[in-house]
Design an enzyme around this catalytic site. Structure first.
Site, PDB file in Angstrom:
ATOM      1  N   LYS A 143      -3.190  -1.720   4.153  1.00  0.00           N
ATOM      2  CA  LYS A 143      -2.435  -2.949   4.304  1.00  0.00           C
ATOM      3  C   LYS A 143      -1.211  -2.660   5.154  1.00  0.00           C
ATOM      4  CE  LYS A 143       1.137  -2.603   2.550  1.00  0.00           C
ATOM      5  NZ  LYS A 143       2.251  -1.694   2.240  1.00  0.00           N
ATOM      6  N   HIS A 173      -3.040  -0.705  -3.005  1.00  0.00           N
ATOM      7  CA  HIS A 173      -2.995   0.307  -4.063  1.00  0.00           C
ATOM      8  C   HIS A 173      -2.440  -0.229  -5.383  1.00  0.00           C
ATOM      9  CE1 HIS A 173       1.299   0.965  -3.110  1.00  0.00           C
ATOM     10  NE2 HIS A 173       1.375   1.584  -4.277  1.00  0.00           N
ATOM     11  N   LYS A 177      -3.438   0.604  -9.822  1.00  0.00           N
ATOM     12  CA  LYS A 177      -2.515   1.028 -10.876  1.00  0.00           C
ATOM     13  C   LYS A 177      -3.111   0.655 -12.237  1.00  0.00           C
ATOM     14  CE  LYS A 177       1.801   0.401  -8.206  1.00  0.00           C
ATOM     15  NZ  LYS A 177       2.492   1.689  -8.249  1.00  0.00           N
ATOM     16  N   GLU A 211      13.223  -2.001  -5.457  1.00  0.00           N
ATOM     17  CA  GLU A 211      13.092  -0.555  -5.222  1.00  0.00           C
ATOM     18  C   GLU A 211      14.452   0.003  -4.826  1.00  0.00           C
ATOM     19  OE1 GLU A 211       8.931   0.514  -3.415  1.00  0.00           O
ATOM     20  OE2 GLU A 211       9.801  -1.046  -2.181  1.00  0.00           O
ATOM     21  N   ASP A 230       5.036  -6.200   4.050  1.00  0.00           N
ATOM     22  CA  ASP A 230       4.838  -4.896   3.411  1.00  0.00           C
ATOM     23  C   ASP A 230       4.477  -5.040   1.928  1.00  0.00           C
ATOM     24  OD1 ASP A 230       4.930  -2.019   3.356  1.00  0.00           O
ATOM     25  OD2 ASP A 230       6.920  -2.123   2.414  1.00  0.00           O
ATOM     26  N   HIS A 235       0.806  -6.637  -2.101  1.00  0.00           N
ATOM     27  CA  HIS A 235       0.845  -6.252  -3.513  1.00  0.00           C
ATOM     28  C   HIS A 235       1.200  -7.394  -4.461  1.00  0.00           C
ATOM     29  CE1 HIS A 235       0.569  -2.376  -1.759  1.00  0.00           C
ATOM     30  NE2 HIS A 235       1.848  -2.178  -1.541  1.00  0.00           N
ATOM     31  N   LYS A 321      14.330  -3.259  -0.680  1.00  0.00           N
ATOM     32  CA  LYS A 321      14.705  -1.845  -0.593  1.00  0.00           C
ATOM     33  C   LYS A 321      16.180  -1.690  -0.930  1.00  0.00           C
ATOM     34  CE  LYS A 321      10.665  -0.772   1.146  1.00  0.00           C
ATOM     35  NZ  LYS A 321       9.624  -0.338   0.204  1.00  0.00           N
TER      36      LYS A 321
HETATM   37  C1  BG6 Z   1       3.823   0.491  -0.211  1.00  0.00           C
HETATM   38  C2  BG6 Z   1       4.899  -0.070   0.648  1.00  0.00           C
HETATM   39  O1  BG6 Z   1       2.614  -0.157   0.050  1.00  0.00           O
HETATM   40  O2  BG6 Z   1       4.178   0.331  -1.564  1.00  0.00           O
HETATM   41  C3  BG6 Z   1       6.217   0.628   0.353  1.00  0.00           C
HETATM   42  O3  BG6 Z   1       4.567   0.093   2.012  1.00  0.00           O
HETATM   43  C4  BG6 Z   1       6.530   0.563  -1.124  1.00  0.00           C
HETATM   44  O4  BG6 Z   1       7.265   0.058   1.112  1.00  0.00           O
HETATM   45  C5  BG6 Z   1       5.343   1.041  -1.938  1.00  0.00           C
HETATM   46  O5  BG6 Z   1       7.655   1.381  -1.385  1.00  0.00           O
HETATM   47  C6  BG6 Z   1       5.567   0.839  -3.421  1.00  0.00           C
HETATM   48  O6  BG6 Z   1       4.505   1.443  -4.107  1.00  0.00           O
HETATM   49  P1  BG6 Z   1       4.705   2.069  -5.542  1.00  0.00           P
HETATM   50  O7  BG6 Z   1       3.340   2.508  -5.952  1.00  0.00           O
HETATM   51  O8  BG6 Z   1       5.682   3.169  -5.414  1.00  0.00           O
HETATM   52  O9  BG6 Z   1       5.247   0.935  -6.374  1.00  0.00           O
END
Ligand code: BG6
Length: 467
Positions: A143, A173, A177, A211, A230, A235, A321
């Protein structure tokens, strides 16, 4: 595990995702015996040889792997790594894959993993076509898939010129989880909440993924992408679908995709006036960032799923971020009871509505918060909670990380936790207004919860976070 030897062709082999997740993940899958025999051919723009790639991989395992790598284990893994620079072209890639297959000496399958930005995806697909690496192959597309509706439609159609749909795995991804899959178990294996999982009982839903991480070496990619592409169109909307979908007729790829896609079809287009875009102060001064950049590093929005179950229930999504805390929560706020007999000042409602929270941290956590009586004279209420932490069950053991789980699923040909072309195209369609007329970015101080206007966006409700 998968029955065949696997050759993994990893495009973007020197990139951030490869170093953080894919190389450590592949190492774990091989080392723990999930894949009987595996060779990895790294591909990237970088001019290095196989030894250079091995060094890079070793560093990545040391820096980002969750397990210590012994020298013997490393030697066993390193022998399976090879590298081709993009500039060397399709013939060099074909030769490297042929060498890998010969070395394994068993019938092999190929997994092509495209860990590259949307702008580079198509040329990688073409290179695979030219190299004749289509048969016995599956392809994982990272993605974001495209950058808008037109580019996703065109990527899908050009992809289909080379690979058949059943060979294609569009990865997200978050769906790998454990706690995300636990949403399905929780919703569809229990009778307790099923009757109230709708607009009659649920006031609103929050999906909140702040984050603390900054962008560092990723700013070049991120400048073209921003928080919406992103995280949200990918997600957060996938999690939204798991929360909102109807029960599928079976836990199989087609029925699950169908129910998710129905959610996406019912979503109202995102209205720019329901969106707060933010950028942390200092982002424009970072290396690789345009000093006048309008890229958002933060986004909060309100959206609606206009169907029978959810009409009128706002879903509030937020991510960014360099925020105050790293969290991944879904919080479901219940509607107020029809009448309150508690005297003013008793505390009822003072801490927001009763609610259910899923924590998508690596081990599932859940809590149910409700008002109860505080011990003592009179009737004073306080918010109390029931808590569950998977960690306390002793069931965790050696769990696969999201990427590991999904790589293994792709090797087995299991599409259950992957996305369809239709679903992704619909999500871009829902995003079109916003992408064409984005509201201006507002600065926020690093370490905060975003620009001030996030409170207006959610009023008269309030963000559940910070706890
Ligand atoms: C990624 C994004 O797909 O997912 C990142 O590109 C982000 O910017 C990350 O930090 C977050 O994934 P996780 O598994 O750490 O929550």
């Amino acid at each position: 595990g998968p029955q065949f030897g696997q050759v993994v062709v990893l495009f973007g082999a020197s990139g951030d995702l490869a170093r953080r997740k894919l190389l450590p993940g592949l190492y774990h899958l091989c080392n723990a015996g999930f894949i009987p025999s595996c060779r990895i051919v790294g591909v990237s723009l970088d001019d290095m040889d196989a030894d250079g790639f091995r060094q890079l991989a070793r560093k990545a395992l040391d820096e980002f792997g969750s397990r210590r790598v012994s020298d013997a284990d490393w030697q066993a893994f390193a022998g399976n790594l090879d590298y081709v620079a993009l500039a060397d072209g399709a013939a060099a890639l074909q030769a490297a894959v042929a060498r890998a297959e010969e070395a394994m000496g068993v019938e092999s399958r190929r997994l092509h993993y495209l860990s590259v930005p949307p702008s580079a995806a198509l040329s990688a697909v073409r290179m695979l076509g030219q190299a004749g690496l289509v048969e016995r192959s599956r392809i994982v597309m990272e993605k974001p898939f495209g950058v808008d509706l037109a580019s996703a439609v065109s990527l899908n159609s050009q992809l289909h010129e080379v690979f058949a749909e059943e060979q294609i795995f569009r990865i997200d991804h978050f769906l790998g989880k454990e706690p995300a899959q636990n949403i399905l178990a929780f919703r569809f294996a229990n009778g307790l909440f099923e009757p109230i999982w709708n607009r009659n009982f649920i006031d609103h839903v929050q999906i909140d993924v702040p984050e603390t991480l900054g962008l560092g070496p990723r700013s070049g990619f991120y400048e073209q992408t921003g928080a919406y592409r992103d995280m949200v169109v990918t997600h957060l909307f996938q999690i939204l679908a798991f929360m909102a979908m109807e029960p599928p007729t079976a836990l199989e790829p087609a029925p699950i995709s169908e129910e998710k896609n129905k959610v996406f079809r019912s979503m109202l287009p995102i209205q720019p006036e329901h969106v707060v875009r933010g950028q942390y102060a200092g982002y424009r001064q970072e290396e690789g960032v345009d000093p006048t950049s309008e890229t958002e590093t933060f986004i909060a929005l309100k959206c609606f799923i206009d169907n029978w179950r959810w009409a009128g229930v706002p879903f509030f999504l937020r991510t960014g971020k360099r925020m105050a805390e790293g969290q991944r929560i879904i919080s479901i706020a219940f509607r107020e009871p029809p009448k309150s007999m508690f005297p003013p000042g008793s505390g009822v409602g003072a801490q927001g509505p009763d609610h259910l929270t899923f924590d998508l941290a690596d081990a599932s956590k859940m809590s149910l918060s409700f008002y109860g009586k505080r011990p003592g004279p009179g009737m004073r209420l306080d918010k109390l909670s029931l808590q569950f932490a998977m960690h306390d069950t002793g069931m965790l053991g050696d769990v696969l990380e999201a990427y590991e789980r999904l790589i293994l699923d792709a090797m087995r040909g299991d599409h259950t936790l992957f996305n369809t072309a239709e679903g992704i195209e619909r999500l871009w369609q829902v995003s079109t207004h916003l992408l064409e007329a984005p509201p201006p970015v507002r600065l926020y101080p690093p370490g905060s919860w975003g620009p001030k206007s996030i409170h207006q966006l959610i009023a008269p409700h309030a963000w559940r976070l910070p706890f």
